[in-house]
Design a protein around this motif. Structure first.
Motif, PDB file in Angstrom:
ATOM      1  N   LEU A   1       2.737 -22.378 -20.697  1.00  0.00           N
ATOM      2  CA  LEU A   1       3.229 -22.340 -19.418  1.00  0.00           C
ATOM      3  C   LEU A   1       3.304 -23.434 -18.443  1.00  0.00           C
ATOM      4  O   LEU A   1       4.312 -23.418 -17.708  1.00  0.00           O
ATOM      5  CB  LEU A   1       2.224 -21.310 -18.838  1.00  0.00           C
ATOM      6  CG  LEU A   1       2.058 -19.743 -19.233  1.00  0.00           C
ATOM      7  CD1 LEU A   1       1.047 -18.944 -18.499  1.00  0.00           C
ATOM      8  CD2 LEU A   1       3.352 -19.257 -19.311  1.00  0.00           C
ATOM      9  N   ALA A   2       2.570 -24.380 -18.656  1.00  0.00           N
ATOM     10  CA  ALA A   2       2.717 -25.836 -17.802  1.00  0.00           C
ATOM     11  C   ALA A   2       4.150 -26.257 -18.236  1.00  0.00           C
ATOM     12  O   ALA A   2       4.753 -27.001 -17.213  1.00  0.00           O
ATOM     13  CB  ALA A   2       1.778 -26.507 -18.308  1.00  0.00           C
TER      14      ALA A   2
ATOM     15  N   LEU B   1       0.664 -13.224 -17.822  1.00  0.00           N
ATOM     16  CA  LEU B   1       0.529 -14.324 -17.876  1.00  0.00           C
ATOM     17  C   LEU B   1      -0.778 -14.775 -18.492  1.00  0.00           C
ATOM     18  O   LEU B   1      -1.093 -16.020 -18.856  1.00  0.00           O
ATOM     19  CB  LEU B   1       0.629 -15.332 -16.701  1.00  0.00           C
ATOM     20  CG  LEU B   1       2.155 -15.125 -15.844  1.00  0.00           C
ATOM     21  CD1 LEU B   1       1.998 -16.096 -14.608  1.00  0.00           C
ATOM     22  CD2 LEU B   1       3.161 -15.393 -16.844  1.00  0.00           C
TER      23      LEU B   1
ATOM     24  N   ALA C   1       0.148 -19.277 -10.171  1.00  0.00           N
ATOM     25  CA  ALA C   1       1.205 -18.276 -10.927  1.00  0.00           C
ATOM     26  C   ALA C   1       0.300 -17.072 -11.576  1.00  0.00           C
ATOM     27  O   ALA C   1       0.709 -15.874 -11.116  1.00  0.00           O
ATOM     28  CB  ALA C   1       1.880 -18.939 -12.003  1.00  0.00           C
ATOM     29  N   ARG C   2      -0.714 -17.419 -12.124  1.00  0.00           N
ATOM     30  CA  ARG C   2      -1.553 -16.283 -12.753  1.00  0.00           C
ATOM     31  C   ARG C   2      -2.268 -15.402 -11.726  1.00  0.00           C
ATOM     32  O   ARG C   2      -2.256 -14.069 -11.765  1.00  0.00           O
ATOM     33  CB  ARG C   2      -2.810 -16.700 -13.657  1.00  0.00           C
ATOM     34  CG  ARG C   2      -1.916 -17.393 -14.971  1.00  0.00           C
ATOM     35  CD  ARG C   2      -3.293 -17.734 -15.821  1.00  0.00           C
ATOM     36  NE  ARG C   2      -2.717 -18.012 -17.207  1.00  0.00           N
ATOM     37  CZ  ARG C   2      -2.703 -19.078 -17.904  1.00  0.00           C
ATOM     38  NH1 ARG C   2      -3.277 -20.241 -17.364  1.00  0.00           N
ATOM     39  NH2 ARG C   2      -2.273 -19.316 -19.267  1.00  0.00           N
TER      40      ARG C   2
ATOM     41  N   GLU D   1       4.236 -26.490 -12.455  1.00  0.00           N
ATOM     42  CA  GLU D   1       3.044 -26.641 -13.512  1.00  0.00           C
ATOM     43  C   GLU D   1       1.768 -26.104 -12.727  1.00  0.00           C
ATOM     44  O   GLU D   1       0.835 -26.353 -13.108  1.00  0.00           O
ATOM     45  CB  GLU D   1       2.803 -27.980 -13.925  1.00  0.00           C
ATOM     46  CG  GLU D   1       3.884 -28.515 -14.775  1.00  0.00           C
ATOM     47  CD  GLU D   1       3.710 -30.047 -15.043  1.00  0.00           C
ATOM     48  OE1 GLU D   1       2.448 -30.458 -15.135  1.00  0.00           O
ATOM     49  OE2 GLU D   1       4.778 -30.861 -15.420  1.00  0.00           O
ATOM     50  N   ASP D   2       2.038 -25.174 -11.717  1.00  0.00           N
ATOM     51  CA  ASP D   2       0.930 -24.732 -11.027  1.00  0.00           C
ATOM     52  C   ASP D   2       0.416 -23.266 -11.700  1.00  0.00           C
ATOM     53  O   ASP D   2       0.632 -22.181 -11.153  1.00  0.00           O
ATOM     54  CB  ASP D   2       1.163 -24.399  -9.487  1.00  0.00           C
ATOM     55  CG  ASP D   2       0.004 -23.977  -8.642  1.00  0.00           C
ATOM     56  OD1 ASP D   2      -1.275 -23.935  -9.403  1.00  0.00           O
ATOM     57  OD2 ASP D   2       0.165 -23.987  -7.307  1.00  0.00           O
ATOM     58  N   THR D   3      -0.080 -23.262 -12.980  1.00  0.00           N
ATOM     59  CA  THR D   3      -0.237 -22.181 -13.739  1.00  0.00           C
ATOM     60  C   THR D   3      -1.454 -21.463 -13.064  1.00  0.00           C
ATOM     61  O   THR D   3      -1.222 -20.236 -13.268  1.00  0.00           O
ATOM     62  CB  THR D   3      -0.615 -22.711 -15.156  1.00  0.00           C
ATOM     63  OG1 THR D   3      -1.653 -23.230 -15.125  1.00  0.00           O
ATOM     64  CG2 THR D   3       0.870 -22.926 -15.756  1.00  0.00           C
TER      65      THR D   3
ATOM     66  N   LEU E   1       7.549 -17.844 -10.987  1.00  0.00           N
ATOM     67  CA  LEU E   1       8.532 -18.514 -11.607  1.00  0.00           C
ATOM     68  C   LEU E   1       8.600 -19.891 -11.045  1.00  0.00           C
ATOM     69  O   LEU E   1       8.431 -21.134 -11.641  1.00  0.00           O
ATOM     70  CB  LEU E   1       9.888 -18.192 -12.044  1.00  0.00           C
ATOM     71  CG  LEU E   1      10.828 -18.849 -12.717  1.00  0.00           C
ATOM     72  CD1 LEU E   1      10.486 -19.046 -13.968  1.00  0.00           C
ATOM     73  CD2 LEU E   1      12.299 -18.594 -12.452  1.00  0.00           C
TER      74      LEU E   1
ATOM     75  N   LEU F   1       5.317 -21.872 -11.664  1.00  0.00           N
ATOM     76  CA  LEU F   1       5.232 -22.433 -13.230  1.00  0.00           C
ATOM     77  C   LEU F   1       6.204 -23.606 -13.185  1.00  0.00           C
ATOM     78  O   LEU F   1       5.875 -24.426 -13.997  1.00  0.00           O
ATOM     79  CB  LEU F   1       5.738 -21.166 -14.106  1.00  0.00           C
ATOM     80  CG  LEU F   1       4.729 -19.918 -14.092  1.00  0.00           C
ATOM     81  CD1 LEU F   1       5.427 -18.907 -14.982  1.00  0.00           C
ATOM     82  CD2 LEU F   1       3.303 -20.283 -14.739  1.00  0.00           C
TER      83      LEU F   1
ATOM     84  N   THR G   1       7.125 -24.555 -18.374  1.00  0.00           N
ATOM     85  CA  THR G   1       8.165 -23.683 -18.143  1.00  0.00           C
ATOM     86  C   THR G   1       9.282 -24.642 -17.821  1.00  0.00           C
ATOM     87  O   THR G   1      10.520 -23.777 -17.958  1.00  0.00           O
ATOM     88  CB  THR G   1       7.917 -22.734 -16.940  1.00  0.00           C
ATOM     89  OG1 THR G   1       6.455 -21.898 -17.606  1.00  0.00           O
ATOM     90  CG2 THR G   1       8.871 -21.954 -16.734  1.00  0.00           C
TER      91      THR G   1
END
Length: 511
Positions: free
Chosen positions: A261-262, A184, A172-173, A167-169, A161, A164, A264
């Motif tokens: 997702l960016a 994700l 995170a994925r 914005e480090d998607t 979380l 996210l 979040t």
């Protein structure tokens, strides 16, 4: 001639007295907390009328009272060369039995000392107690391992979380793929925030996992002890969470609109804002999209151009630095520095330092509520610009003015309809609220301007919360919307910011 000793005689009977120790030992196996091992060792000492202790291979006492032991004999048992041993002298008799210690992979020693020789009954009690201790230790280790796994899993969800939020998607994925494949793999997701009793939060989180079949990211909020955050890539989660809220009295649910997702952090702010509305709803549920918001009433092209112009000083920064400042400022304007720090997993000083840097770049004063509201509008709009193929050109950005955004007829109608709700109250809540905003949400300063007590100001603001169905005293999106309404109607001056001049649409309020 002498017959069998009295100590040996009870072992040959099968009466209820002999079975009683077995029943007592079985009772001790019932879960009773972290002291189960200590209780069993203490019971053993009482039952055989002696002293008992459990120690590991290094001689560390695990339970009971210390008993003098022969080191060589202990070494033979802990090394597995022998399973048990007995030793006796006049007036002192010992019984040693090996007990498996799960985590260490070695054996411990259960040692029992008493004055009388060990008859069959006493020996049976010691042997069976050793077996019970091994089971209890294994059960304890299993419980602790499960607890460690739950904690590690919970920490991992929070880390995802937090990635996210900034914005480090990609990261995170990658983190999520190992334990929750496909979680994700989505273009859009919604964020939900559930609020219940603090003591029930763990149960609520587990019910969220069950309700969403672990196809959503469920996180215990690090900032608010009563909140559970759910990021749900699938629409089905909404119905499951609504059903859960309906079943649990006192549980509140706030949800965001769908976002990439960016975005979040933006979705999280929307969910918290919706949670505030849910407090006033009979079903205790609300979704952000259910309410008209001022940015939706502004000219989209002017809004994009003005946002690009206002945030232009941040464009000179490295990409990762800019992303950090933007994400931190969004949360810092939405919540306190302490709460934002907990959500992001950084120190509150880091949050304050990043926001001060944004203040300097934008030539803004975040102690001014109008400045906070306007920058908050720009930051939330900026997230959408990243997904917009048509970026405003320089000429458009140079022409865009905040006054143009605020002058639209749709926005002014919305602002008029919102604030005139306050006029039905004879206490002139609108005047109090306007003065309180102009005073930077400081009740004491507002009270001086109005000539009333500070508590009266707070009471008026709380009454305005009920009328407007927005949380004001806690700050955030709800308050900024009300500030924008005042700006649109000219009740407050536009704030001085980067590339702008102070407007004259209204006069400062002094009561």
């Amino acid at each position: 001639m002498t017959g069998p000793t009295d100590d040996a005689r009870p072992a040959r009977t099968t009466g209820a007295a002999d079975a009683s120790w077995a029943r007592e030992l079985l009772e001790l196996m019932r879960p009773g907390g972290r002291d189960d091992v200590h209780r069993v060792v203490a019971w053993l000492a009482r039952t055989v009328r002696g002293a008992a202790c459990l120690r590991d291979a290094d001689g560390t006492l695990l339970a009971g009272t210390p008993v003098p032991l022969d080191p060589d004999l202990v070494s033979d048992i802990t090394a597995g060369r022998i399973a048990s041993a007995a030793w006796g002298d006049p007036g002192r008799h010992l019984r040693l039995v090996g007990v498996e210690l799960p985590r260490s992979g070695t054996a411990g020693v259960l040692a029992v000392s008493r004055a009388a020789p060990f008859d069959r009954r006493a020996s049976d009690i010691v042997t069976h107690t050793a077996q019970v201790l091994a089971l209890l230790l294994r059960a304890r280790e299993t419980t602790q391992a499960a607890r460690r796994l739950r904690r590690a899993t919970s920490d991992l969800r929070l880390a995802i979380l937090q990635l996210l939020m900034v914005e480090d998607t990609v990261s995170a994925r990658r983190v999520a793929a190992g334990l929750w494949p496909g979680l994700l793999d989505t273009d859009t997701a919604c964020v939900y925030v559930l609020e219940g009793a603090v003591g029930e939060r763990d149960h609520i989180a587990e019910e969220c996992l069950d309700a969403t079949r672990e196809r959503a990211l469920v996180v215990r909020c690090p900032a608010m002890d009563a909140h559970v955050i759910v990021l749900a890539p699938r629409d089905a989660a909404a119905d499951a969470l609504r059903s859960l809220t309906a079943r649990r009295p006192g549980l509140l649910l706030g949800g965001s609109a769908p976002h990439s997702l960016a975005r979040t952090a933006t979705a999280y702010g929307q969910a918290v804002s919706a949670l505030a509305v849910a407090r006033f709803r009979p079903d205790k549920q609300a979704v952000y999209a259910e309410r008209t918001h001022p940015e939706r009433l502004m000219d989209p092209s002017v809004l994009r151009a003005w946002t690009a112009s206002l945030l232009e000083p941040l464009d000179t920064l490295a990409h990762h630095t800019r992303a950090e400042l933007l994400a931190t400022s969004r949360l810092g304007l939405e919540f306190t520095a302490v709460s934002a720090a907990k959500v992001l997993g950084v120190s509150r000083n880091t949050v304050r330092a990043r926001m001060e840097r944004v203040e300097a770049l934008l030539d803004a004063d975040f102690s001014d509520l109008t400045a906070r509201a306007v920058v908050h509008l720009a930051l939330n709009t900026q997230v959408g610009l990243a997904d917009d193929d048509r970026r405003p050109d320089r000429a458009e950005a140079d022409r865009a003015r905040l006054g143009d955004l605020l002058a639209g007829p749709a926005l002014r109608t919305w602002a008029h309809d919102l604030l005139t709700r306050l006029e039905a109250d004879a206490r002139d809540l609108r005047r109090t609220l306007r003065t309180w905003i102009a005073a930077g949400a400081n009740a004491e300063r507002a009270a001086q301007c109005l000539g009333m007590h500070a508590q009266t100001v707070r009471d008026h603001v709380r009454s305005a919360e009920c009328v407007l169905q927005r949380q004001l005293l806690t700050g955030g999106s709800d308050l900024y919307e009300v500030v924008l309404a005042h700006l649109a109607l000219g009740d407050l001056d536009e704030p001085p910011l980067h590339g702008t001049k102070r407007g004259h649409s209204g006069s400062p309020v002094h009561g």
